[in-house]
Write a protein that holds these residues in place. Structure first.
Motif, PDB file in Angstrom:
ATOM      1  N   GLN A   1      34.623  59.746  -7.345  1.00 53.03           N
ATOM      2  CA  GLN A   1      34.452  60.083  -5.938  1.00 53.03           C
ATOM      3  C   GLN A   1      34.710  58.850  -5.083  1.00 53.03           C
ATOM      4  N   VAL A   2      35.536  59.008  -4.093  1.00 57.09           N
ATOM      5  CA  VAL A   2      35.878  57.902  -3.204  1.00 57.09           C
ATOM      6  C   VAL A   2      34.788  57.738  -2.158  1.00 57.09           C
ATOM      7  N   GLN A   3      34.332  56.499  -2.014  1.00 56.62           N
ATOM      8  CA  GLN A   3      33.379  56.176  -0.964  1.00 56.62           C
ATOM      9  C   GLN A   3      33.877  54.974  -0.182  1.00 56.62           C
ATOM     10  N   MET A   4      33.828  55.090   1.118  1.00 54.17           N
ATOM     11  CA  MET A   4      34.225  54.003   2.005  1.00 54.17           C
ATOM     12  C   MET A   4      33.107  53.839   3.026  1.00 54.17           C
ATOM     13  N   VAL A   5      32.499  52.670   3.057  1.00 49.90           N
ATOM     14  CA  VAL A   5      31.340  52.433   3.910  1.00 49.90           C
ATOM     15  C   VAL A   5      31.602  51.236   4.810  1.00 49.90           C
ATOM     16  N   GLU A   6      31.664  51.509   6.112  1.00 47.78           N
ATOM     17  CA  GLU A   6      31.851  50.444   7.090  1.00 47.78           C
ATOM     18  C   GLU A   6      30.524  49.836   7.496  1.00 47.78           C
ATOM     19  N   SER A   7      30.579  48.560   7.872  1.00 48.04           N
ATOM     20  CA  SER A   7      29.405  47.873   8.393  1.00 48.04           C
ATOM     21  C   SER A   7      29.870  46.724   9.277  1.00 48.04           C
ATOM     22  N   GLY A   8      28.924  46.133   9.992  1.00 51.29           N
ATOM     23  CA  GLY A   8      29.240  44.965  10.806  1.00 51.29           C
ATOM     24  C   GLY A   8      29.372  45.236  12.286  1.00 51.29           C
ATOM     25  N   GLY A   9      29.311  46.497  12.676  1.00 56.49           N
ATOM     26  CA  GLY A   9      29.372  46.799  14.095  1.00 56.49           C
ATOM     27  C   GLY A   9      28.073  46.443  14.792  1.00 56.49           C
ATOM     28  N   GLY A  10      28.068  46.600  16.106  1.00 52.29           N
ATOM     29  CA  GLY A  10      26.867  46.310  16.877  1.00 52.29           C
ATOM     30  C   GLY A  10      27.188  46.098  18.328  1.00 52.29           C
ATOM     31  N   LEU A  11      26.189  45.585  19.033  1.00 52.21           N
ATOM     32  CA  LEU A  11      26.326  45.276  20.457  1.00 52.21           C
ATOM     33  C   LEU A  11      26.631  43.797  20.605  1.00 52.21           C
ATOM     34  N   VAL A  12      27.694  43.487  21.323  1.00 50.76           N
ATOM     35  CA  VAL A  12      28.112  42.102  21.491  1.00 50.76           C
ATOM     36  C   VAL A  12      28.590  41.896  22.919  1.00 50.76           C
ATOM     37  N   GLN A  13      28.421  40.702  23.417  1.00 53.91           N
ATOM     38  CA  GLN A  13      28.891  40.391  24.763  1.00 53.91           C
ATOM     39  C   GLN A  13      30.394  40.144  24.771  1.00 53.91           C
ATOM     40  N   ALA A  14      30.993  40.415  25.895  1.00 52.81           N
ATOM     41  CA  ALA A  14      32.425  40.146  26.050  1.00 52.81           C
ATOM     42  C   ALA A  14      32.709  38.681  25.734  1.00 52.81           C
TER      43      ALA A  14
ATOM     44  N   ASN B   1      41.569  53.042  -7.441  1.00 52.68           N
ATOM     45  CA  ASN B   1      42.132  52.015  -8.312  1.00 52.68           C
ATOM     46  C   ASN B   1      42.867  50.943  -7.512  1.00 52.68           C
ATOM     47  N   PHE B   2      43.043  51.156  -6.230  1.00 52.44           N
ATOM     48  CA  PHE B   2      43.570  50.212  -5.251  1.00 52.44           C
ATOM     49  C   PHE B   2      45.049  49.882  -5.397  1.00 52.44           C
ATOM     50  N   ASP B   3      45.633  50.039  -6.557  1.00 54.13           N
ATOM     51  CA  ASP B   3      47.021  49.637  -6.770  1.00 54.13           C
ATOM     52  C   ASP B   3      47.939  50.459  -5.863  1.00 54.13           C
ATOM     53  N   GLY B   4      48.667  49.766  -4.989  1.00 59.07           N
ATOM     54  CA  GLY B   4      49.600  50.448  -4.106  1.00 59.07           C
ATOM     55  C   GLY B   4      48.960  51.204  -2.957  1.00 59.07           C
ATOM     56  N   TYR B   5      47.691  50.974  -2.712  1.00 59.94           N
ATOM     57  CA  TYR B   5      47.020  51.658  -1.607  1.00 59.94           C
ATOM     58  C   TYR B   5      47.305  50.975  -0.277  1.00 59.94           C
ATOM     59  N   ALA B   6      47.516  51.778   0.731  1.00 59.74           N
ATOM     60  CA  ALA B   6      47.499  51.297   2.108  1.00 59.74           C
ATOM     61  C   ALA B   6      46.074  51.423   2.624  1.00 59.74           C
ATOM     62  N   MET B   7      45.594  50.392   3.306  1.00 58.46           N
ATOM     63  CA  MET B   7      44.245  50.380   3.859  1.00 58.46           C
ATOM     64  C   MET B   7      44.368  50.087   5.350  1.00 58.46           C
ATOM     65  N   GLY B   8      43.663  50.865   6.154  1.00 60.01           N
ATOM     66  CA  GLY B   8      43.796  50.696   7.587  1.00 60.01           C
ATOM     67  C   GLY B   8      42.478  50.656   8.320  1.00 60.01           C
ATOM     68  N   TRP B   9      42.515  50.049   9.493  1.00 56.51           N
ATOM     69  CA  TRP B   9      41.395  50.075  10.435  1.00 56.51           C
ATOM     70  C   TRP B   9      41.834  50.842  11.677  1.00 56.51           C
ATOM     71  N   PHE B  10      40.971  51.738  12.097  1.00 53.73           N
ATOM     72  CA  PHE B  10      41.219  52.561  13.269  1.00 53.73           C
ATOM     73  C   PHE B  10      40.005  52.507  14.182  1.00 53.73           C
ATOM     74  N   ARG B  11      40.217  52.900  15.425  1.00 53.67           N
ATOM     75  CA  ARG B  11      39.083  53.020  16.328  1.00 53.67           C
ATOM     76  C   ARG B  11      39.271  54.224  17.228  1.00 53.67           C
ATOM     77  N   GLN B  12      38.144  54.750  17.679  1.00 52.25           N
ATOM     78  CA  GLN B  12      38.180  55.897  18.571  1.00 52.25           C
ATOM     79  C   GLN B  12      37.096  55.773  19.617  1.00 52.25           C
ATOM     80  N   ALA B  13      37.533  55.691  20.860  1.00 49.26           N
ATOM     81  CA  ALA B  13      36.609  55.658  21.984  1.00 49.26           C
ATOM     82  C   ALA B  13      36.355  57.086  22.450  1.00 49.26           C
ATOM     83  N   PRO B  14      35.232  57.339  23.099  1.00 51.39           N
ATOM     84  CA  PRO B  14      34.930  58.695  23.564  1.00 51.39           C
ATOM     85  C   PRO B  14      36.039  59.252  24.436  1.00 51.39           C
TER      86      PRO B  14
END
Length: 126
Positions: free
Chosen positions: A1-14, A28-41
């Motif tokens: 089962q694939v699990q992906m868990v993000e962390s490190g976010g929070g409230l920060v000043q500009a 198994n990671f071999d040949g995988y593309a990994m991406g970061w995305f964001r979505q604002a309301p």
């Protein structure tokens, strides 16, 4: 089962910085593309950076390329996103994603990715 868990976010000043992490298991990671995305309301999910896990090839969105660095730690099975000079416009939920069978490439389109994490919230105050 694939699990992906993000962390490190929070409230920060500009002007501040954050390092987001995405711990991954079940791949198994071999040949995988990994991406970061964001979505604002009220906005579409936006691809901001990606890396090919095996080859290390990276891509960055023009909107953030001067302030963002993507990396991965193969020993820890963890993907990172360093964001510097944060702006209120960076406020969003940030997601990591993985796509198998990507050779040496990665993608900034959300439609290319099969596996997703639940996201970590980043809020930047002015």
């Amino acid at each position: 089962q694939v699990q992906m868990v993000e962390s490190g976010g929070g409230l920060v000043q500009a002007g501040g910085s954050l390092r987001l992490s995405c711990t991954v298991s079940g791949l198994n990671f071999d040949g995988y593309a990994m991406g970061w995305f964001r979505q604002a309301p009220g906005k579409e999910r936006e691809g901001i950076s990606c890396i090919n896990w095996s080859a290390g090839k990276t891509m960055y969105s023009d909107s953030v390329k001067d302030r963002v660095t993507i990396s991965r730690d193969k020993d820890k099975n963890t993907l990172y996103l360093q964001i510097d000079s944060l702006e209120p416009e960076d406020t969003a939920m940030y997601y990591c994603a993985a796509e198998p069978g990507s050779g040496t490439w990665c993608y900034l389109s959300q439609y290319e990715y099969k596996y997703w994490g639940q996201g970590t919230q980043v809020t930047v105050s002015s």
